[in-house]
Design a protein around this motif. Sequence first.
Motif, PDB file in Angstrom:
ATOM      1  N   VAL A 215      20.118  38.498  16.804  1.00  0.00           N
ATOM      2  CA  VAL A 215      21.337  38.872  17.516  1.00  0.00           C
ATOM      3  C   VAL A 215      21.205  38.436  18.972  1.00  0.00           C
ATOM      4  O   VAL A 215      20.127  38.515  19.566  1.00  0.00           O
ATOM      5  CB  VAL A 215      21.579  40.396  17.419  1.00  0.00           C
ATOM      6  CG1 VAL A 215      20.413  41.174  18.032  1.00  0.00           C
ATOM      7  CG2 VAL A 215      22.892  40.790  18.082  1.00  0.00           C
ATOM      8  N   LYS A 216      22.309  37.944  19.539  1.00  0.00           N
ATOM      9  CA  LYS A 216      22.342  37.519  20.937  1.00  0.00           C
ATOM     10  C   LYS A 216      22.750  38.685  21.821  1.00  0.00           C
ATOM     11  O   LYS A 216      23.742  39.371  21.525  1.00  0.00           O
ATOM     12  CB  LYS A 216      23.310  36.349  21.111  1.00  0.00           C
ATOM     13  CG  LYS A 216      22.865  35.078  20.398  1.00  0.00           C
ATOM     14  CD  LYS A 216      23.839  33.937  20.646  1.00  0.00           C
ATOM     15  CE  LYS A 216      23.360  32.661  19.961  1.00  0.00           C
ATOM     16  NZ  LYS A 216      24.290  31.528  20.179  1.00  0.00           N
ATOM     17  N   LEU A 217      22.004  38.876  22.900  1.00  0.00           N
ATOM     18  CA  LEU A 217      22.223  40.004  23.800  1.00  0.00           C
ATOM     19  C   LEU A 217      22.415  39.510  25.225  1.00  0.00           C
ATOM     20  O   LEU A 217      21.889  38.458  25.606  1.00  0.00           O
ATOM     21  CB  LEU A 217      21.033  40.964  23.740  1.00  0.00           C
ATOM     22  CG  LEU A 217      20.617  41.469  22.345  1.00  0.00           C
ATOM     23  CD1 LEU A 217      19.302  42.209  22.433  1.00  0.00           C
ATOM     24  CD2 LEU A 217      21.698  42.347  21.752  1.00  0.00           C
ATOM     25  N   SER A 218      23.138  40.280  26.003  1.00  0.00           N
ATOM     26  CA  SER A 218      23.311  39.937  27.420  1.00  0.00           C
ATOM     27  C   SER A 218      23.404  41.212  28.251  1.00  0.00           C
ATOM     28  O   SER A 218      23.937  42.232  27.793  1.00  0.00           O
ATOM     29  CB  SER A 218      24.561  39.076  27.630  1.00  0.00           C
ATOM     30  OG  SER A 218      25.742  39.835  27.456  1.00  0.00           O
ATOM     31  N   PHE A 219      22.873  41.117  29.461  1.00  0.00           N
ATOM     32  CA  PHE A 219      22.950  42.209  30.443  1.00  0.00           C
ATOM     33  C   PHE A 219      23.265  41.568  31.782  1.00  0.00           C
ATOM     34  O   PHE A 219      22.623  40.593  32.180  1.00  0.00           O
ATOM     35  CB  PHE A 219      21.634  42.983  30.511  1.00  0.00           C
ATOM     36  CG  PHE A 219      21.654  44.125  31.496  1.00  0.00           C
ATOM     37  CD1 PHE A 219      22.080  45.384  31.110  1.00  0.00           C
ATOM     38  CD2 PHE A 219      21.264  43.926  32.807  1.00  0.00           C
ATOM     39  CE1 PHE A 219      22.100  46.436  32.012  1.00  0.00           C
ATOM     40  CE2 PHE A 219      21.287  44.969  33.726  1.00  0.00           C
ATOM     41  CZ  PHE A 219      21.708  46.235  33.330  1.00  0.00           C
ATOM     42  N   SER A 220      24.239  42.099  32.493  1.00  0.00           N
ATOM     43  CA  SER A 220      24.644  41.478  33.755  1.00  0.00           C
ATOM     44  C   SER A 220      25.019  42.544  34.768  1.00  0.00           C
ATOM     45  O   SER A 220      25.413  43.661  34.412  1.00  0.00           O
ATOM     46  CB  SER A 220      25.821  40.518  33.544  1.00  0.00           C
ATOM     47  OG  SER A 220      26.957  41.216  33.068  1.00  0.00           O
ATOM     48  N   VAL A 221      24.877  42.171  36.030  1.00  0.00           N
ATOM     49  CA  VAL A 221      25.334  42.990  37.150  1.00  0.00           C
ATOM     50  C   VAL A 221      26.167  42.093  38.045  1.00  0.00           C
ATOM     51  O   VAL A 221      25.702  41.026  38.473  1.00  0.00           O
ATOM     52  CB  VAL A 221      24.155  43.588  37.952  1.00  0.00           C
ATOM     53  CG1 VAL A 221      24.679  44.440  39.100  1.00  0.00           C
ATOM     54  CG2 VAL A 221      23.240  44.399  37.055  1.00  0.00           C
ATOM     55  N   LYS A 222      27.384  42.482  38.309  1.00  0.00           N
ATOM     56  CA  LYS A 222      28.275  41.658  39.125  1.00  0.00           C
ATOM     57  C   LYS A 222      28.880  42.497  40.246  1.00  0.00           C
ATOM     58  O   LYS A 222      29.066  43.711  40.109  1.00  0.00           O
ATOM     59  CB  LYS A 222      29.378  41.030  38.273  1.00  0.00           C
ATOM     60  CG  LYS A 222      30.226  42.026  37.508  1.00  0.00           C
ATOM     61  CD  LYS A 222      31.211  41.330  36.594  1.00  0.00           C
ATOM     62  CE  LYS A 222      32.074  42.332  35.822  1.00  0.00           C
ATOM     63  NZ  LYS A 222      33.033  41.670  34.922  1.00  0.00           N
ATOM     64  N   TYR A 223      29.178  41.816  41.337  1.00  0.00           N
ATOM     65  CA  TYR A 223      29.723  42.461  42.522  1.00  0.00           C
ATOM     66  C   TYR A 223      31.105  41.886  42.801  1.00  0.00           C
ATOM     67  O   TYR A 223      31.314  40.683  42.732  1.00  0.00           O
ATOM     68  CB  TYR A 223      28.801  42.243  43.727  1.00  0.00           C
ATOM     69  CG  TYR A 223      27.471  42.950  43.586  1.00  0.00           C
ATOM     70  CD1 TYR A 223      27.260  44.190  44.171  1.00  0.00           C
ATOM     71  CD2 TYR A 223      26.440  42.391  42.835  1.00  0.00           C
ATOM     72  CE1 TYR A 223      26.050  44.851  44.026  1.00  0.00           C
ATOM     73  CE2 TYR A 223      25.233  43.042  42.679  1.00  0.00           C
ATOM     74  CZ  TYR A 223      25.042  44.275  43.282  1.00  0.00           C
ATOM     75  OH  TYR A 223      23.840  44.930  43.125  1.00  0.00           O
ATOM     76  N   GLU A 224      32.028  42.781  43.123  1.00  0.00           N
ATOM     77  CA  GLU A 224      33.410  42.360  43.308  1.00  0.00           C
ATOM     78  C   GLU A 224      33.966  42.945  44.598  1.00  0.00           C
ATOM     79  O   GLU A 224      33.544  44.008  45.055  1.00  0.00           O
ATOM     80  CB  GLU A 224      34.286  42.825  42.145  1.00  0.00           C
ATOM     81  CG  GLU A 224      33.853  42.321  40.771  1.00  0.00           C
ATOM     82  CD  GLU A 224      34.761  42.831  39.671  1.00  0.00           C
ATOM     83  OE1 GLU A 224      35.989  42.824  39.883  1.00  0.00           O
ATOM     84  OE2 GLU A 224      34.247  43.235  38.616  1.00  0.00           O
ATOM     85  N   MET A 225      34.908  42.213  45.174  1.00  0.00           N
ATOM     86  CA  MET A 225      35.696  42.725  46.291  1.00  0.00           C
ATOM     87  C   MET A 225      37.109  42.166  46.155  1.00  0.00           C
ATOM     88  O   MET A 225      37.337  41.173  45.468  1.00  0.00           O
ATOM     89  CB  MET A 225      35.083  42.337  47.642  1.00  0.00           C
ATOM     90  CG  MET A 225      35.091  40.854  47.949  1.00  0.00           C
ATOM     91  SD  MET A 225      34.504  40.470  49.618  1.00  0.00           S
ATOM     92  CE  MET A 225      35.827  41.166  50.620  1.00  0.00           C
ATOM     93  N   ASN A 226      38.026  42.789  46.820  1.00  0.00           N
ATOM     94  CA  ASN A 226      39.419  42.356  46.763  1.00  0.00           C
ATOM     95  C   ASN A 226      39.568  41.025  47.511  1.00  0.00           C
ATOM     96  O   ASN A 226      39.324  40.945  48.712  1.00  0.00           O
ATOM     97  CB  ASN A 226      40.317  43.427  47.391  1.00  0.00           C
ATOM     98  CG  ASN A 226      41.789  43.120  47.217  1.00  0.00           C
ATOM     99  OD1 ASN A 226      42.161  42.079  46.686  1.00  0.00           O
ATOM    100  ND2 ASN A 226      42.634  44.035  47.659  1.00  0.00           N
ATOM    101  N   GLN A 227      39.948  39.986  46.768  1.00  0.00           N
ATOM    102  CA  GLN A 227      40.093  38.655  47.358  1.00  0.00           C
ATOM    103  C   GLN A 227      41.526  38.362  47.799  1.00  0.00           C
ATOM    104  O   GLN A 227      41.834  37.231  48.176  1.00  0.00           O
ATOM    105  CB  GLN A 227      39.655  37.592  46.339  1.00  0.00           C
ATOM    106  CG  GLN A 227      38.217  37.734  45.872  1.00  0.00           C
ATOM    107  CD  GLN A 227      37.221  37.405  46.963  1.00  0.00           C
ATOM    108  OE1 GLN A 227      37.525  36.669  47.898  1.00  0.00           O
ATOM    109  NE2 GLN A 227      36.019  37.948  46.860  1.00  0.00           N
TER     110      GLN A 227
END
Length: 910
Positions: free
Chosen positions: A420-432
Motif C-alpha cells: 500500500v502507498k502511504l503519504s504524510f505531509s505538513v503544509k503551510y498556508e496564508m491568504n494570498q
Amino acid sequence: MISNLGGSAITCKKCPENMKGVTEDGWNCISCPSDLTAEGKCQCPPGQILVERNVNGTLLSQATCELCDKSENSFTEANSLGNRCVRCGPTFINTSKSCACLGPNILTGGLCFSTAGNFHQRIISTVRQGKLGISLNSEWFAKYLQSTASACSMYANLTSCQALGNICVMNMNSYDATTFDACRVFQYIFENTAGLSTVHSIPFWRQNLPWLFYGDKLGLAPQVLSTTPLPRNFSFKEQNQNTKLKFVAASYDIRGNFLKWQSLEGGILQLCPDTETRLNAAYSFGTTYQQNCEIPMSKILNDFPTPIFYDIYLEYTDENQQQNIWAVPVLNLNLKYNSMFVNQDSSPNKWLLTRRIFLVDAVSGRENDLGNQPKVVRIATQISLSIYLVPNTKNGNIYPPLITIAYSDIDIRDPNSQSVKLSFSVKYEMNQGEAYVQTDIALGVLGGLAVLSSLLKTAGWKRRIGSPIIDLQAVMKFLMYYAGDLANVFFIITVGTGLYWLIFFKAQKSVSVLLPMSIQEERFVTYVGCAFALKALQFLHKLISQITIDIFFIDWERPKGKVLKAVEGEGGVRSATVPVSIWRTYFVANEWNEIQTVRKINPLFQVLTVLFFLEVVGFKNLALMDSSSSLSRNSSDYLAPYSRILRYAVSIALWLVIGIIQIVYFAAFYERFIEDKIRQFVDLCSMSNISVFLLSHRCFGYYIHGRSVHGHADTNMEEMNVNLKREAENLCSQRGLVPNTDGQTFQIAVSSQMRQHYDRIHEILTRKNGPARLLSSSANTFEQSIKAYHMMNKFLGSFIDHVHKEMDYFIKDKLLLERILGMEFMEPMEKSIFYNDESYSFSSMLYYGNEATLLTFDLLFFCVVDLACQNFILAAFLTYLQQEVFRFIRNTVGQKNLATKTLVDQRFLI
C-alpha cells in the motif's frame, strides 16, 4: 519437578501411583478429585474452582473442587482461570439478580441487559468499507457494539463510552439518519445527556463521553478554523524557542482503555519508516514536509494487530508560562453524512470536523471469528497537517492546525504480495488574496504602459518605412512589438514576486509571510510561461529582422592606372583600367559575418558559472521550502520539497548578477584594454577604404563611413605603415564624413526618391535569384549582376559625395527625446537625413546590440526548463544547446543573405 534454577537443566521425577496429579505450580504431587489435564494437572467441572492448599499455604493430600456460591448473599462465580471465586458482573446482578443472564434479558459482550424499554435491538453491526463498496458483518461490532452502547448509555461507563466512540471512528464517523449504527447511537446518547456538564466548557465534549464531533451544523468548520488564533507566536530563529510545533496525543486501545499521553515526535503518525531526525523535521515550524513510501501489507498487519486511537492536541505556553493544550480538529475525507461525502466538498461551510483518528484498523474487517485474517483492512493512506497563518500578522500567529486524513480499504488476498502507498505531509498556508490583487494592479499598469510603448514603436516603424497607412502589416508589427513589451511586463512581475518571497520568507525572524503552496504557484508559473513565450516571439522577430536587412559594401578604391590587356578573338592588345582588388570587400564582409553573433557576455561561462553556484556552492538549497538560509545541508537532515517560486528567484538572481558582472567587465575592461570588435570593425572599414551602407527598414538604416583619408588602401606594407604613422601624428585629415570630425557612424533616414533609385539597381543586382522567365535569354546573368554591383557602388558613392542634388542629404544630431523614444520626428521628404551616431547603434542589427533581449530569453528558457523538470543540470545543458543552435542559424542564414545582397561568394564567409 524437583530442581529448576532458571537454566536449561530441569530435574523431574515421576509422581507415585496414589498421587498421579501435579500441582498448578509443578513442584508437588497431589491426588485429584476427578480427571487430569494433558499436562497432568487436576481438572474441575465448569463452575467449580480447584483447591490445592489451605489458606495458610499447607498442601492438601488430595485436591478438592469447590462450587462458588451464586446465592444472593455472595453472587460469586469461578473466574476465567478456575482458581478463585469472584463476584459476578454488576450487569448480571442488577438485571437478573443472579450470576446468569436469564431470558428475556440479553447477554452480549459479556454483559447482561434488560430488553425493557431500550433501543439496543435496533443496532446493526455492518461496517461500510468505503471505496471497495463492500458491506460486511464485522465480528467486533457484532460482539461489542451493543454491550458498549448499553453500558455507556445506562451506566455511563467511561471505558464503554470510549469503546463506543472507537467503533464510531472505525466506521469513519459516518452518520445516517436512516441507520442505527455506532455513530447514530453515540449521537443519541450525546443528545440524551444534555443535562450533564461539559469538559473544559467545550459544548461538543460531554461529561463521560469522548469528544468525537464539532457538531453537525453548517458553517461551524470556518468558525473553528479561522476565528480564534492560537495564543502563541512562532518564529524561524532559535533564540525565541518557538520554532517547533509540539503536538501531543491521548491514546486509547480498541476497548476504550486510556493508554498514555505521548508526543507525536518519533513518527507516531508517520507510517513510513525513516530516521528520527527526518521524522521530527515534520514539526519544525515553517518546513513544508512530504513523505511517501510503499509498505508491504504483511508488515502492516504484523505492526498493527489492533488499532490505537489518538486525540491530537497542540501544546503551548501562555503568557503566564502555564502549559496548555489546544485541540486539533480533523477533516476525515471518508466521512459520510446522510450518504454524502461532505468533507470532500470544496466549501469549508459544508465540512464536518471530528477529533479522533487511528492509523490502521485490522479488526473491524474480520468476519465470523476475531481470530481469522481480516477480509478488509482500513489504512490512513494520506495524512496532511495544515497550518494557517493569521492575516496581517507580524508575530507568527497561526490558527488551529487542521489534520486532513483519507483512509483506503485494502481487500486482503495475499498479504505477502500486497503493498500500500502511504503519504504524510505538513503544509503551510496564508491568504494570498492581497498578493493577487497587487499583482493584478501591477500587471494592469505595466500592461497599459506596454501598449503605449508598442504604439510608439509602431509609429516609429511606420515613419521609417515611409508609409502612413495603417494596414494589416502595421497591426502585425504592433502585435510583435506588444509581445516583446508584454514579455518584459511579465518578466518584471515574476522577478519582483520571486525575489519578494525569497527575501522576505528566508530573512524573517518573526513569521509574517509563508510560501505559496504548489496549487497557489500555478498563476506564477503561468506568468513565467507567458513571459517566455512572448520573449521567444520577440527574439524570433529580432532574428528575422537582422537576417533580412539590406547591406552593401561601398568600395572607395580607385584604379591606379592602365595596363595592356590581350583581346580575345582579335589577336591584339589594348589598354585597360587596372582592376580594383575585391579581396578588401571580401575581408570586410567576412568580418561583418563574424561579428553578427558577438555578445557582451560569454554564454558558456554564463551557464557554467550559474550551474556552479547552484549545484556546487549550494544556492539551490535556498529554494527549499523551509526556514533555513544555509547553503549547505547535512546528508542526514530532511530536505524539504523545492518551491518553484524560490527556484525561479534563485535562478534569476544568479543569472542576472553574473550576466551584469560580465557586461560591466566587458564594457569597463575588456573592450578598453583587450578587444572591442565593434570599434575594430569601424577601424577596419577605414583601413580597407570600404563603407557599409545598411538599410534595416525601407527608409531607415545605418551608415559606416570607411573612406580612407589616404585615398588608397590597396597598397604595400611600407606605404601602409607610412599612412598609419601620418594619421597618428595628425598629418592628414580626420576619418569623419564631415571634414575635421571623427564621426564615422550614422543613423540614416533616406528619402523615397533615393530608396526608389536604390531599389531599381538592387533589383538587377539580385535578379540572378529570381525566376528564370524574368531573365534575359541573350545576356549573361552574372555579367549583369557585376554591372549592377558597380552601378550600385558608383551610385552610393556619389550619393555620399552629394553628387545627386535631387537626392541630397544633410547631417544633424538627434534630439534627446528622439533618442529616448527611438524614433525620428523629422521625415526625409526632399533630402535624406544623416544623424550623428556616436553610440554605434548599427550594432542593433547584431547580437551585440540586443544583449538585454538575449540575456532575458536565455534566462527564461533556463527557468522554464527547470520549472518543468526540476533539474538545473538539464536546464543548463538545454540552454547552452539552444544558444548554439540559434547562433548557427543566425550565422548560416546571415551568410546566405550577405552573399545574396553583396555578391560576396559565400565560400569566403567563415
